[in-house]
Design a protein around this motif. Structure first.
Motif: not given
Length: 188
Positions: A75, A82, A87, A105, A118, A122-123
């Motif tokens: 991303t 992100y 999403k 990632p 991230i 994201l994580k």
């Protein structure tokens, strides 16, 4: 042969993110892995925005993810997070879609200041989807990746080496998980 799904989370095409996904897929194919690429920008926007979990357009991506032995999620980083299109796609996946799958990632940003996006953005979502084996993130700034006239990418030496190193780790994790009894993989 192991199956890998690489998810390109960029809302634009061509993009550096998609170029890195293709570059990564080529490296993995040279190692004998099968790689499918899902570009979330190609999914119907209405299905993503309106949260249509049962959309026929999502059947193939969900099936690819279900049979995947490993997942790469790439991303760009916008506004320290992100992309929204990524999403909305992740929101439509079944609850434990990433259980038992190593996840790598990859993020690209305009500045090093967004390096931790991230980690804090994201994580947690990947963990909610069941990911327990999330590999070290590859983060690159735009100037490390040059898009070529044919839409391929040219990586600077440092990011190319980091990517190759983490892909070795990714391949080992995929092979290990594929060889492990499934009840052990899903228990972690």
């Amino acid at each position: 042969m192991a199956n890998i799904v690489a998810i390109a989370g960029s809302p634009t095409h061509p993009s550096r993110t998609y170029g890195v996904v293709e570059y990564t897929a080529n490296l993995l194919q040279q190692e004998g892995l099968h790689v499918d690429i899902i570009s979330v920008r190609d999914l119907p926007a209405e299905d993503l925005v309106f949260g249509r979990y049962d959309s026929p357009a999502l059947e193939q991506p969900k099936a690819l993810l279900a049979k995947a032995d490993g997942v790469i999620i790439a991303t760009p980083i916008y506004k320290a997070a992100y992309t929204g299109v990524l999403k909305t796609f992740l929101d439509l996946l079944p609850q434990k879609s990433l259980t038992g799958k190593p996840v790598l990632p990859i993020a690209l940003g305009g500045t090093i200041a967004h390096l931790l996006a991230i980690e804090y953005a994201l994580k947690p979502v990947l963990s909610e989807l069941g990911a327990r084996h999330i590999l070290a993130t590859i983060y690159a700034v735009d100037k490390q990746i040059q898009r070529q006239a044919d839409n391929s990418v040219l990586l600077d030496e440092e990011i190319e080496q980091r990517l190759k190193d983490v892909l070795k780790e990714f391949v080992k994790a995929v092979e290990y998980d594929a060889a492990a009894p499934q009840e052990l993989v899903h228990a972690n």
